[in-house]
Design a protein around this motif. Structure first.
Motif, PDB file in Angstrom:
ATOM      1  N   UNK A 132       0.812  -1.213   0.000  1.00 18.74           N
ATOM      2  CA  UNK A 132       0.000   0.000   0.000  1.00 18.74           C
ATOM      3  C   UNK A 132       0.846   1.263   0.000  1.00 18.74           C
ATOM      4  N   UNK A 133       2.104   1.164   0.418  1.00 18.58           N
ATOM      5  CA  UNK A 133       2.937   2.362   0.529  1.00 18.58           C
ATOM      6  C   UNK A 133       3.757   2.633  -0.726  1.00 18.58           C
ATOM      7  N   UNK A 153       2.628  -5.106  -6.548  1.00 22.85           N
ATOM      8  CA  UNK A 153       1.558  -4.121  -6.705  1.00 22.85           C
ATOM      9  C   UNK A 153       2.012  -2.834  -6.042  1.00 22.85           C
ATOM     10  N   UNK A 154       2.206  -1.828  -6.855  1.00 25.94           N
ATOM     11  CA  UNK A 154       2.719  -0.525  -6.437  1.00 25.94           C
ATOM     12  C   UNK A 154       1.541   0.422  -6.252  1.00 25.94           C
ATOM     13  N   UNK A 155       1.186   0.672  -5.005  1.00 23.86           N
ATOM     14  CA  UNK A 155       0.051   1.539  -4.739  1.00 23.86           C
ATOM     15  C   UNK A 155       0.505   2.943  -4.385  1.00 23.86           C
ATOM     16  N   UNK A 156      -0.312   3.911  -4.759  1.00 18.27           N
ATOM     17  CA  UNK A 156      -0.029   5.301  -4.411  1.00 18.27           C
ATOM     18  C   UNK A 156      -0.630   5.639  -3.056  1.00 18.27           C
ATOM     19  N   UNK A 157       0.201   6.160  -2.183  1.00 20.66           N
ATOM     20  CA  UNK A 157      -0.254   6.667  -0.899  1.00 20.66           C
ATOM     21  C   UNK A 157       0.732   7.737  -0.446  1.00 20.66           C
ATOM     22  N   UNK A 158       0.271   8.652   0.329  1.00 17.71           N
ATOM     23  CA  UNK A 158       1.151   9.616   0.986  1.00 17.71           C
ATOM     24  C   UNK A 158       1.056   9.412   2.495  1.00 17.71           C
ATOM     25  N   UNK A 159       2.201   9.507   3.175  1.00 16.72           N
ATOM     26  CA  UNK A 159       2.216   9.352   4.618  1.00 16.72           C
ATOM     27  C   UNK A 159       2.029   7.911   5.040  1.00 16.72           C
ATOM     28  N   UNK A 160       1.370   7.711   6.159  1.00 24.27           N
ATOM     29  CA  UNK A 160       1.100   6.404   6.722  1.00 24.27           C
ATOM     30  C   UNK A 160      -0.405   6.259   6.916  1.00 24.27           C
ATOM     31  N   UNK A 161      -0.892   5.052   7.241  1.00 20.89           N
ATOM     32  CA  UNK A 161      -2.326   4.935   7.533  1.00 20.89           C
ATOM     33  C   UNK A 161      -2.785   5.856   8.656  1.00 20.89           C
ATOM     34  N   UNK A 162      -1.857   6.216   9.522  1.00 21.06           N
ATOM     35  CA  UNK A 162      -2.211   7.095  10.643  1.00 21.06           C
ATOM     36  C   UNK A 162      -2.232   8.577  10.254  1.00 21.06           C
ATOM     37  N   UNK A 163      -1.506   8.956   9.194  1.00 24.57           N
ATOM     38  CA  UNK A 163      -1.378  10.378   8.837  1.00 24.57           C
ATOM     39  C   UNK A 163      -1.942  10.734   7.464  1.00 24.57           C
ATOM     40  N   UNK A 164      -2.320   9.755   6.670  1.00 28.26           N
ATOM     41  CA  UNK A 164      -2.613   9.999   5.255  1.00 28.26           C
ATOM     42  C   UNK A 164      -3.772  10.966   5.026  1.00 28.26           C
ATOM     43  N   UNK A 165      -4.744  10.997   5.927  1.00 33.48           N
ATOM     44  CA  UNK A 165      -5.889  11.873   5.683  1.00 33.48           C
ATOM     45  C   UNK A 165      -5.503  13.350   5.691  1.00 33.48           C
TER      46      UNK A 165
END
Length: 288
Positions: A132-133, A153-165
């Motif tokens: 996911x990262x 599988x290369x997923x786009x995300x910024x930050x971490x699950x705790x900070x992404x919002x």
């Protein structure tokens, strides 16, 4: 830009994945079933509390036509509790070993952003790494993928699950997602990784409006020439947009997945395999 169907040859796209000698064809869209060995995944209906439950759910999903089973032990919902690397390994490895023993021909994916978890899972029988990262939370991940030579599988995300919002800020979400994915693809190519699948990361550092913009313009990701996976199953972009409970979000999920297929998705990651397989079967009939 109008939708590009699977007959369009504007962009050449890799059509097979080598899953440790098991060749998975992407000539028709594939369905990935979700197996969550977590007590706090965002959809309660996907939570499994034991290896025995995981094997039973795997059997059911395979009978319904799942092409891939995605096994995870770390909840990535917004604000999820962090767990240790060892706890994650302890959750997923026994389940992967048991599912692989029961269904040796099944293609198993490990849903993790940690390199050591990924390697332990592949050694246990997984043949795809779903990160996911996109390699941003463990600097050893890309080298591990290159060493193991399994699809990634290369997923786009910024930050971490705790900070992404807090990081869902874009001038043009589609172009920025493409740019950030492309930079990671270049690193993987340099390391000799052969099979890369793109995931735009619906719901990860994205608002509901960003998610629908990504869905509407999903075909633009095809410029990178790589297969596309989408994961929108029962997410907030569905049930919040409809003003319904998550438990009632199957119809909405089928709707957004159908749109994703029309815009070039190759793999649908879902909780509801049977209904998604039926959707794919009907969609492919329009391509004859």
């Amino acid at each position: 830009m109008p939708p590009l169907d699977s007959k369009d040859k504007l962009f050449h796209k890799k059509s097979t994945l080598n899953c440790r000698g098991n060749i998975l064809s992407l000539s028709t869209p594939q369905v990935m079933g979700i197996l969550n060995l977590t007590p706090d995944s965002f959809y309660a209906g996907s939570r499994l509390s034991s290896t025995q439950e995981a094997v039973k759910r795997a059997e059911a999903m395979l009978a319904e036509g799942a092409n891939i089973l995605d096994i995870g032990g770390y909840s990535s919902r917004p604000g999820a509790t962090d767990i240790s690397e060892q706890e994650e390994i302890d959750r997923v490895v026994p389940a992967i070993e048991a599912i692989h023993a029961a269904f040796p021909e099944a293609i198993l994916s490990i849903d993790t952003f940690r390199a050591k978890v990924a390697e332990a899972a592949v050694n246990a029988g997984a043949s795809i790494i779903n990160d996911i990262s996109g390699g941003n939370l463990d600097e050893a991940m890309f080298e591990t993928v290159a060493k193991l030579q399994v699809p990634y599988i290369l997923m786009h995300m910024r930050g971490t699950p705790q900070t992404m919002t807090t990081l869902a800020k874009y001038e043009d979400v589609v172009l920025e997602v493409i740019d950030e994915l492309q930079a990671q693809v270049a690193k993987l190519n340099q390391l000799g990784v052969k099979d890369i699948i793109l995931d735009p990361g619906f719901g990860f550092a994205k608002t509901i409006e960003h998610n629908f913009e990504l869905l509407r313009r999903l075909d633009e990701l095809r410029i990178l020439g790589l297969p596309i996976l989408t994961g929108m199953s029962r997410k907030s972009m569905v049930y919040k947009a409809l003003g319904i409970d998550q438990a009632d979000a199957l119809t909405g999920t089928i709707a957004v997945n159908t749109i994703a297929l029309m815009h070039g998705a190759d793999i649908l990651r879902v909780h509801d395999v049977k209904e998604t397989k039926q959707t794919v079967q009907l969609y492919t009939k329009t391509l004859l």
